[in-house]
Design a protein around this motif. Structure first.
Motif, mmCIF file in Angstrom:
data_model
loop_
_atom_site.group_PDB
_atom_site.id
_atom_site.type_symbol
_atom_site.label_atom_id
_atom_site.label_comp_id
_atom_site.label_asym_id
_atom_site.label_seq_id
_atom_site.Cartn_x
_atom_site.Cartn_y
_atom_site.Cartn_z
ATOM 1 N N SER A 99 -1.230 0.233 -4.631
ATOM 2 C CA SER A 99 0.317 0.702 -5.279
ATOM 3 C C SER A 99 0.516 0.949 -6.703
ATOM 4 C CB SER A 99 1.636 -0.419 -4.536
ATOM 5 O OG SER A 99 3.111 -0.182 -5.255
ATOM 6 N N PHE A 100 1.297 1.546 -7.293
ATOM 7 C CA PHE A 100 1.477 2.059 -8.793
ATOM 8 C C PHE A 100 3.343 0.926 -8.914
ATOM 9 C CE2 PHE A 100 -0.105 6.128 -8.743
ATOM 10 C CZ PHE A 100 -1.330 5.166 -9.817
ATOM 11 N N ASP A 101 4.037 0.452 -8.531
ATOM 12 C CA ASP A 101 4.207 -0.580 -8.431
ATOM 13 C C ASP A 101 3.797 -2.294 -8.175
ATOM 14 O OD1 ASP A 101 7.030 -2.080 -8.535
ATOM 15 O OD2 ASP A 101 7.811 -2.651 -6.413
ATOM 16 N N PRO A 115 -11.792 -1.814 4.058
ATOM 17 C CA PRO A 115 -10.594 -2.644 3.208
ATOM 18 C C PRO A 115 -9.564 -3.705 2.500
ATOM 19 C CG PRO A 115 -13.885 -2.786 3.501
ATOM 20 C CD PRO A 115 -12.605 -1.418 3.772
ATOM 21 N N MET A 116 -9.484 -2.449 1.535
ATOM 22 C CA MET A 116 -8.734 -2.291 1.069
ATOM 23 C C MET A 116 -7.260 -2.519 0.889
ATOM 24 S SD MET A 116 -9.341 -0.316 -2.121
ATOM 25 C CE MET A 116 -11.037 -0.312 -3.609
ATOM 26 N N ILE A 117 -6.957 -1.782 1.994
ATOM 27 C CA ILE A 117 -5.797 -1.948 2.983
ATOM 28 C C ILE A 117 -5.600 -2.491 4.428
ATOM 29 C CG2 ILE A 117 -5.375 -0.091 5.233
ATOM 30 C CD1 ILE A 117 -6.289 1.990 3.771
ATOM 31 N N ALA A 118 -6.443 -3.297 4.789
ATOM 32 C CA ALA A 118 -6.804 -4.286 5.972
ATOM 33 C C ALA A 118 -6.661 -5.453 5.078
ATOM 34 C CB ALA A 118 -7.984 -4.357 6.561
ATOM 35 N N ARG A 119 -7.869 -5.954 4.349
ATOM 36 C CA ARG A 119 -7.374 -7.065 3.093
ATOM 37 C C ARG A 119 -7.033 -6.896 2.381
ATOM 38 N NH1 ARG A 119 -11.186 -10.554 0.171
ATOM 39 N NH2 ARG A 119 -10.683 -12.310 0.210
ATOM 40 N N LYS A 149 4.681 -6.740 -1.173
ATOM 41 C CA LYS A 149 6.260 -5.380 -0.717
ATOM 42 C C LYS A 149 7.502 -6.131 -0.517
ATOM 43 C CE LYS A 149 3.485 -4.399 3.364
ATOM 44 N NZ LYS A 149 3.220 -5.045 5.452
ATOM 45 N N ASP A 150 6.531 -8.096 -0.930
ATOM 46 C CA ASP A 150 7.943 -8.508 -1.000
ATOM 47 C C ASP A 150 7.994 -9.216 -2.987
ATOM 48 O OD1 ASP A 150 10.394 -10.017 -1.508
ATOM 49 O OD2 ASP A 150 10.610 -11.121 0.815
ATOM 50 N N LYS A 151 8.336 -8.379 -3.674
ATOM 51 C CA LYS A 151 8.552 -8.958 -4.926
ATOM 52 C C LYS A 151 8.879 -9.716 -5.608
ATOM 53 C CE LYS A 151 7.423 -5.767 -8.025
ATOM 54 N NZ LYS A 151 8.396 -4.485 -9.224
ATOM 55 N N GLU A 152 10.671 -10.081 -4.903
ATOM 56 C CA GLU A 152 11.561 -11.353 -5.175
ATOM 57 C C GLU A 152 10.931 -12.802 -4.689
ATOM 58 O OE1 GLU A 152 14.288 -11.136 -7.353
ATOM 59 O OE2 GLU A 152 13.510 -9.651 -7.978
ATOM 60 N N VAL A 179 0.711 -1.148 0.084
ATOM 61 C CA VAL A 179 0.366 -0.105 0.052
ATOM 62 C C VAL A 179 0.738 0.789 -0.054
ATOM 63 C CG1 VAL A 179 -2.042 1.354 1.422
ATOM 64 C CG2 VAL A 179 -1.978 -0.654 1.315
ATOM 65 N N ASP A 180 0.471 2.265 -1.051
ATOM 66 C CA ASP A 180 1.205 3.314 -1.144
ATOM 67 C C ASP A 180 0.553 4.600 -0.387
ATOM 68 O OD1 ASP A 180 3.388 2.257 -3.165
ATOM 69 O OD2 ASP A 180 2.481 2.929 -4.931
ATOM 70 N N VAL A 181 1.567 5.018 -0.137
ATOM 71 C CA VAL A 181 1.164 6.453 0.406
ATOM 72 C C VAL A 181 0.482 7.466 0.507
ATOM 73 C CG1 VAL A 181 1.898 8.938 1.363
ATOM 74 C CG2 VAL A 181 3.755 6.678 1.889
ATOM 75 N N TRP A 182 -0.583 7.070 -1.239
ATOM 76 C CA TRP A 182 -0.636 8.084 -1.871
ATOM 77 C C TRP A 182 -2.132 7.499 -1.657
ATOM 78 C CZ3 TRP A 182 -4.246 5.149 -5.606
ATOM 79 C CH2 TRP A 182 -3.481 4.299 -5.700
ATOM 80 N N PHE A 183 -1.902 6.302 -1.475
ATOM 81 C CA PHE A 183 -3.487 5.371 -1.413
ATOM 82 C C PHE A 183 -4.198 5.749 -0.268
ATOM 83 C CE2 PHE A 183 -6.425 1.896 -0.340
ATOM 84 C CZ PHE A 183 -6.763 2.134 -1.632
#
Length: 154
Positions: A113-115, A66-70, A131-134, A15-19
Protein backbone atom coordinates in the motif's frame (compact mmCIF):
# COMPACT_ATOMS: atom_id res chain seq x y z
CA UNK A 1 -5.25 -6.66 15.46
CA UNK A 2 -5.25 -9.57 17.84
CA UNK A 3 -3.81 -9.81 21.33
CA UNK A 4 -2.31 -13.04 22.56
CA UNK A 5 -1.23 -14.14 26.02
CA UNK A 6 1.98 -12.51 27.19
CA UNK A 7 1.36 -9.16 25.53
CA UNK A 8 1.95 -10.18 21.91
CA UNK A 9 0.00 -8.08 19.44
CA UNK A 10 -0.27 -8.48 15.66
CA UNK A 11 -1.45 -5.97 13.07
CA UNK A 12 -2.67 -7.10 9.66
CA UNK A 13 -0.85 -5.59 6.72
CA UNK A 14 -2.73 -3.32 4.38
CA UNK A 15 -3.00 -4.34 0.72
CA UNK A 16 -4.27 -1.74 -1.76
CA UNK A 17 -6.39 -2.52 -4.79
CA UNK A 18 -3.50 -1.67 -7.13
CA UNK A 19 -1.44 -4.52 -5.67
CA UNK A 20 -4.24 -7.02 -6.33
CA UNK A 21 -4.65 -5.62 -9.86
CA UNK A 22 -0.94 -6.02 -10.61
CA UNK A 23 -1.09 -9.63 -9.39
CA UNK A 24 -4.17 -10.39 -11.50
CA UNK A 25 -2.78 -8.60 -14.58
CA UNK A 26 0.51 -10.49 -14.35
CA UNK A 27 -1.38 -13.78 -14.16
CA UNK A 28 -3.52 -12.91 -17.18
CA UNK A 29 -0.52 -11.72 -19.20
CA UNK A 30 1.25 -15.01 -18.52
CA UNK A 31 -1.72 -17.39 -18.85
CA UNK A 32 -2.97 -16.06 -22.20
CA UNK A 33 0.21 -16.89 -24.19
CA UNK A 34 0.37 -20.31 -22.57
CA UNK A 35 -3.28 -21.00 -23.44
CA UNK A 36 -2.74 -19.85 -27.02
CA UNK A 37 0.28 -22.12 -27.33
CA UNK A 38 -1.71 -25.10 -26.06
CA UNK A 39 -4.51 -24.24 -28.50
CA UNK A 40 -2.14 -24.78 -31.45
CA UNK A 41 0.66 -27.05 -30.16
CA UNK A 42 1.79 -27.91 -33.71
CA UNK A 43 2.97 -24.32 -34.25
CA UNK A 44 6.76 -24.04 -34.10
CA UNK A 45 7.96 -23.09 -30.62
CA UNK A 46 4.48 -23.26 -29.11
CA UNK A 47 5.33 -25.73 -26.38
CA UNK A 48 8.53 -23.92 -25.48
CA UNK A 49 6.61 -20.64 -25.30
CA UNK A 50 3.96 -22.26 -23.11
CA UNK A 51 6.61 -23.72 -20.81
CA UNK A 52 8.33 -20.33 -20.48
CA UNK A 53 5.01 -18.56 -19.80
CA UNK A 54 4.00 -21.12 -17.19
CA UNK A 55 7.45 -20.97 -15.57
CA UNK A 56 7.22 -17.18 -15.34
CA UNK A 57 3.70 -17.55 -13.91
CA UNK A 58 4.98 -19.82 -11.15
CA UNK A 59 7.80 -17.40 -10.30
CA UNK A 60 5.44 -14.41 -10.36
CA UNK A 61 2.90 -16.09 -8.09
CA UNK A 62 5.65 -17.37 -5.79
CA UNK A 63 6.58 -13.71 -5.25
CA UNK A 64 3.22 -11.90 -5.18
CA UNK A 65 0.87 -14.33 -3.42
CA UNK A 66 3.02 -14.67 -0.27
CA UNK A 67 3.13 -10.84 -0.07
CA UNK A 68 -0.65 -10.87 0.24
CA UNK A 69 -0.95 -13.95 2.46
CA UNK A 70 1.95 -13.28 4.87
CA UNK A 71 1.66 -9.58 5.56
CA UNK A 72 1.70 -8.40 9.17
CA UNK A 73 3.56 -6.43 11.82
CA UNK A 74 3.87 -7.83 15.34
CA UNK A 75 5.18 -7.09 18.76
CA UNK A 76 5.93 -10.59 20.05
CA UNK A 77 5.99 -11.68 23.69
CA UNK A 78 9.80 -11.91 23.62
CA UNK A 79 10.28 -8.14 23.24
CA UNK A 80 10.80 -8.11 19.48
CA UNK A 81 9.34 -6.03 16.70
CA UNK A 82 8.55 -8.30 13.74
CA UNK A 83 7.72 -7.37 10.15
CA UNK A 84 6.57 -10.21 7.87
CA UNK A 85 5.99 -9.53 4.17
CA UNK A 86 5.98 -12.44 1.77
CA UNK A 87 9.23 -14.34 2.02
CA UNK A 88 10.91 -11.42 3.82
CA UNK A 89 11.03 -10.99 7.54
CA UNK A 90 12.61 -8.60 10.00
CA UNK A 91 12.88 -9.31 13.73
CA UNK A 92 14.59 -6.77 15.96
CA UNK A 93 14.41 -5.94 19.66
CA UNK A 94 11.89 -3.16 20.33
CA UNK A 95 14.74 -1.02 21.68
CA UNK A 96 15.97 -0.62 18.09
CA UNK A 97 12.74 1.11 17.01
CA UNK A 98 13.88 4.74 16.89
CA UNK A 99 11.38 6.70 14.81
CA UNK A 100 8.22 6.33 12.76
CA UNK A 101 6.91 8.68 10.10
CA UNK A 102 4.01 8.47 7.72
CA UNK A 103 4.94 8.45 4.05
CA UNK A 104 3.46 7.80 0.63
CA UNK A 105 6.85 7.05 -0.89
CA UNK A 106 6.62 4.69 -3.89
CA UNK A 107 10.06 3.26 -3.14
CA UNK A 108 10.32 -0.50 -2.91
CA UNK A 109 9.36 -1.61 0.54
CA UNK A 110 7.72 -4.26 2.67
CA UNK A 111 4.32 -2.73 2.03
CA UNK A 112 1.58 -3.42 -0.52
CA UNK A 113 0.00 0.00 0.00
CA UNK A 114 1.19 3.56 -0.53
CA UNK A 115 -0.30 4.48 2.87
CA UNK A 116 2.98 3.60 4.56
CA UNK A 117 4.86 4.10 7.75
CA UNK A 118 8.65 4.38 7.53
CA UNK A 119 10.31 2.89 10.61
CA UNK A 120 13.86 3.63 11.65
CA UNK A 121 15.35 0.45 13.16
CA UNK A 122 18.78 1.38 14.45
CA UNK A 123 20.73 2.32 11.31
CA UNK A 124 18.24 0.65 8.94
CA UNK A 125 14.83 1.73 7.73
CA UNK A 126 11.87 -0.35 6.60
CA UNK A 127 8.41 0.61 5.41
CA UNK A 128 5.17 -1.04 6.41
CA UNK A 129 1.46 -0.58 5.82
CA UNK A 130 -1.07 -1.70 8.43
CA UNK A 131 -4.86 -1.69 8.31
CA UNK A 132 -5.30 -0.10 11.75
CA UNK A 133 -2.68 2.64 11.99
CA UNK A 134 -4.06 4.25 15.14
CA UNK A 135 -3.98 0.98 17.09
CA UNK A 136 -0.46 0.39 15.76
CA UNK A 137 0.66 3.83 16.96
CA UNK A 138 -0.82 3.17 20.41
CA UNK A 139 1.11 -0.12 20.59
CA UNK A 140 4.33 1.64 19.54
CA UNK A 141 3.84 4.36 22.15
CA UNK A 142 3.26 1.70 24.81
CA UNK A 143 6.11 -0.64 23.84
CA UNK A 144 8.63 1.85 22.44
CA UNK A 145 8.31 5.05 24.50
CA UNK A 146 11.76 6.16 23.33
CA UNK A 147 10.64 6.23 19.65
CA UNK A 148 9.51 9.44 17.99
CA UNK A 149 6.28 9.28 16.01
CA UNK A 150 5.66 11.77 13.19
CA UNK A 151 2.09 11.60 11.91
CA UNK A 152 0.82 13.35 8.84
CA UNK A 153 -1.46 16.32 9.56
CA UNK A 154 -5.10 15.34 9.20
Amino acid sequence: MSEEAGGAVRFAGKVDVWFYLITIAANILLIVPAAMAFADPAKEGALLGAAISLGCLVVCDALFIPMIARNYVEFDDEGNFVVAFGWQGVRVPVEKVRALRETRSPLASTAASFDRIAIQLGLEETMIAVKDKEAFYRAVEQRCPHATVERRAR
